[in-house]
Each structure stands twice: as structure tokens, then as C-alpha cells.
Scaffold this active site. Structure first.
Site, PDB file in Angstrom:
ATOM      1  N   HIS A   1      -2.646  31.231  12.563  1.00 36.99           N
ATOM      2  CA  HIS A   1      -1.278  30.947  13.006  1.00 36.99           C
ATOM      3  C   HIS A   1      -0.255  30.855  11.863  1.00 36.99           C
ATOM      4  CE1 HIS A   1      -2.310  26.352  12.704  1.00 36.99           C
ATOM      5  NE2 HIS A   1      -1.816  26.788  11.564  1.00 36.99           N
TER       6      HIS A   1
ATOM      7  N   HIS B   1       1.889  20.474  13.623  1.00 36.72           N
ATOM      8  CA  HIS B   1       1.907  20.161  12.189  1.00 36.72           C
ATOM      9  C   HIS B   1       2.942  19.070  11.910  1.00 36.72           C
ATOM     10  CE1 HIS B   1       0.163  24.212  12.498  1.00 36.72           C
ATOM     11  NE2 HIS B   1      -0.420  23.995  11.343  1.00 36.72           N
TER      12      HIS B   1
ATOM     13  N   HIS C   1      -8.243  28.069   4.255  1.00 38.54           N
ATOM     14  CA  HIS C   1      -7.043  27.864   3.427  1.00 38.54           C
ATOM     15  C   HIS C   1      -6.894  26.407   3.060  1.00 38.54           C
ATOM     16  CE1 HIS C   1      -5.430  27.172   7.527  1.00 38.54           C
ATOM     17  NE2 HIS C   1      -4.224  26.839   7.088  1.00 38.54           N
TER      18      HIS C   1
ATOM     19  N   GLU D   1      -8.914  23.529  10.686  1.00 41.36           N
ATOM     20  CA  GLU D   1      -8.264  24.033  11.907  1.00 41.36           C
ATOM     21  C   GLU D   1      -9.241  24.867  12.757  1.00 41.36           C
ATOM     22  OE1 GLU D   1      -3.587  24.404  10.425  1.00 41.36           O
ATOM     23  OE2 GLU D   1      -4.810  26.204  10.493  1.00 41.36           O
TER      24      GLU D   1
HETATM   25  C1  DHB Z   1       0.244  28.039   5.855  1.00 42.74           C
HETATM   26  C2  DHB Z   1      -0.856  28.022   6.730  1.00 42.74           C
HETATM   27  C3  DHB Z   1      -0.904  27.114   7.782  1.00 42.74           C
HETATM   28  O1  DHB Z   1      -1.969  27.004   8.651  1.00 42.74           O
HETATM   29  C4  DHB Z   1       0.129  26.233   7.986  1.00 42.74           C
HETATM   30  O2  DHB Z   1       0.064  25.421   9.038  1.00 42.74           O
HETATM   31  C5  DHB Z   1       1.226  26.218   7.113  1.00 42.74           C
HETATM   32  C6  DHB Z   1       1.272  27.120   6.049  1.00 42.74           C
HETATM   33  C7  DHB Z   1       0.335  29.022   4.742  1.00 42.74           C
HETATM   34  O3  DHB Z   1      -0.654  29.700   4.436  1.00 42.74           O
HETATM   35  O4  DHB Z   1       1.402  29.168   4.166  1.00 42.74           O
HETATM   36 FE    FE Z   2      -1.720  25.317  10.131  1.00 43.66          FE
END
Ligand code: DHB
Ligand code: FE
Length: 288
Positions: free
Chosen positions: A12, A59, A197, A244
């Protein structure tokens, strides 16, 4: 009766939404990412659901440290795209399905999962980016999403987070709830967020392609085994925001093979690095 026709799984990343909103999808950085969703957009047109049950995470947009529901079901008539600091995304208001959502809340709570009922909620990139990726940008002349959406928010931002096992079991309860709704509706269940991530701290920028590939393999072929993986393994291997991914197990738990039926067909599988700080993963699984 209502039935679950397919599970859709996708990351997302907010920058994906920004790229779409600013007309940058053809730029060399973004082209390979969006090419991976060409199939999906056509598939959505060919398999238009009546309702999408969309598992996502907020978020700290609708919720905050003031109040942290682990599982929250949207029972509203509609949901405004949230202002996450740069104004709301220029996407349609999300229409809900209040009656089906209330039925699911009743059934799932009676199956002993404590859901928070949410009658008012703005939806952030966690919900609108998957819709944009799967449906494309609705044109001004026809400015709405293809069908109603029931938002289902999971806390994966503030510890403690739910386990993969609880997420899989919850998916099974959601399936029972949907399939006991007395109207012929084709419902898709979407699991969103991930893949690996980490956005902060010394490990910011972490990507783990091996973990992501193994996660997708097991999610398809042995989701019960994937559900047994403890939350700390996600954080250690896939980064603090890699957690997530447990949301994908909710959608997977709602599919036929985990409820006495046949295995799903893998219609589409895609993986791409990078999109902003994130590895992007995507699956479409059709129930048989
Ligand atoms: C990013 C990824 C995410 O899942 C998020 O909620 C906010 C930022 C990113 O990779 O920039
Ligand atoms: Fe996210």
C-alpha cells in the site's frame, strides 16, 4: 447467500498513490511497478465484485495513541479519503455497505472475536492505494470506486500487534459471517500492506527478498504454517513495518481451502523492489 470469490493481496506504499495522483506512472522509476498491475486492473473489470471486504491498517490517521483498536470494522455508509498532511488524495469517497458490515460484526463477535465498531472514519493510504492500484484512477466523468467497500482496520502500528495465527482464525470467522448473509453478493476479500520494509532507525531501508518470496510461497501453499510464524520473526526479518504482512493472513483465512473447500487458483503473482522504501508484493487468488 453471499460468497467470497477471490482474495487479493497487495502492498500500500503511499508514494504509489502520489505517483498516480501526479501523473507519474509512466516515469522510468514507476513503469515496472505499474506494469505489474496491468493484469490486475483488467481482472477487476472482468471480475467486478459486489462488495470488497478490505483488510488494511490505519497509520495514526483515524486512530492515534489515544485509542488503539486491534480489529475495527467500518459500519458507516461512507468514508472520506483522509488528509495525511498534504490534503486528501483526489480519489472518490469510499461507499460502505452498512448492512453487510453490521451482519459481519454481529456474526464475528458472536464467534468470540472482539471487534471495535467504527461508524465514522477517514481512510488513509492503507486503504486508498490498494483501491487505486486495482481499479486505476476513476475518470472525472465517472468518479466513483467500482463497488462498496467494508474497511477492516488492524493495528500493526503500535505494539502489541495481533499474531498471524489470530489473523488466520479471524479470517475463517469472517468467511462464516459473509457466507451467512442472506443476499447473493460476490465478495472479494483483500489483505493489504507489506512487504518487507522499515521506515526508521538504524535499519531504515531494509528489504528482504528471500523472506518476501518465502512468505508468498507459504501463504499460497500452506497458510497454516505461515500463521505459526511469530510476530518477532516478521520484525527481525522483514523490518518493523514488515509486520503489516500479518493482515494478508486474515484474507487468506477466509478462502475456501481453509474452510473445507478446494485450493484456490493463483491468477497473478508480482514482486518488485523498490517503491519508496518498500518491497511491493501482489497476489490474486481465485476460489474454486
Ligand atoms: C512507506 C511504506 C508504508 O507502508 C507506509 O505506510 C508509509 C511509507 C514508504 O515506503 O515510503
Ligand atoms: Fe504502511
Amino acid at each position: 447467500m453471499a460468497k467470497i470469490t477471490a482474495g487479493v493481496f497487495t502492498s500500500h506504499v503511499p508514494a504509489i498513490g502520489a505517483a498516480m495522483d501526479m501523473g507519474k506512472t509512466g516515469e522510468p522509476y514507476w513503469q515496472p511497478l505499474f506494469r505489474g498491475y496491468d493484469y490486475s486492473k483488467q481482472w477487476m473489470k472482468d471480475n467486478k465484485p459486489d462488495v470488497i471486504f478490505l483488510v488494511f491498517n490505519d497509520h495514526a490517521t483515524a486512530f492515534s495513541l489515544d485509542m488503539i483498536p486491534t480489529f475495527a470494522i467500518g459500519t458507516a455508509e461512507s468514508y472520506q479519503p483522509a488528509d495525511e498532511g498534504w490534503g486528501p488524495r483526489p480519489v472518490p469517497v469510499v461507499q460502505g455497505h452498512a448492512d453487510l458490515a453490521a451482519h459481519i460484526a454481529q456474526s464475528v463477535i458472536q464467534q468470540d472475536f472482539d471487534l471495535t465498531i467504527v461508524n465514522k472514519m477517514d481512510v488513509d493510504h492503507g486503504l486508498t492505494v490498494p483501491l487505486s492500484l486495482m481499479c486505476g484512477q476513476p475518470p472525472p466523468s465517472d468518479f466513483h470506486w467500482p463497488c462498496p467497500v467494508i474497511p477492516f482496520a488492524v493495528n500493526v502500528v503500535q505494539y502489541p500487534v495481533p499474531s498471524g495465527q489470530r489473523c488466520l482464525n479471524l479470517g475463517k470467522a469472517i468467511r462464516k459471517a459473509i457466507e451467512s448473509y442472506d443476499e447473493d453478493l460476490n465478495v472479494q476479500i483483500w489483505g493489504t500492506g507489506g512487504m518487507s520494509h522499515q521506515l526508521q532507525g538504524p535499519r531504515a531501508g531494509l528489504i528482504n527478498k528471500e523472506f518476501d518470496g518465502a512468505f508468498m510461497d507459504l501463504l499460497i501453499s500452506d497458510p497454516e504454517a505461515q500463521a505459526a510464524v511469530p510476530h518477532i520473526d516478521y520484525v527481525r526479518e522483514a523490518g518493523s513495518e514488515g509486520i503489516e504482512l500479518v493482515m494478508w493472513l486474515i484474507a487468506r483465512g477466509a478462502m475456501s481451502d481453509l474452510n473445507g473447500g478446494p485450493a484456490p487458483t493463483v491468477k497473478h503473482r508480482f514482486y518488485h523492489v523498490p517503491a519508496s522504501n518498500t518491497a511491493v508484493g501482489h497476489l490474486i487468488l481465485e476460489n474454486n
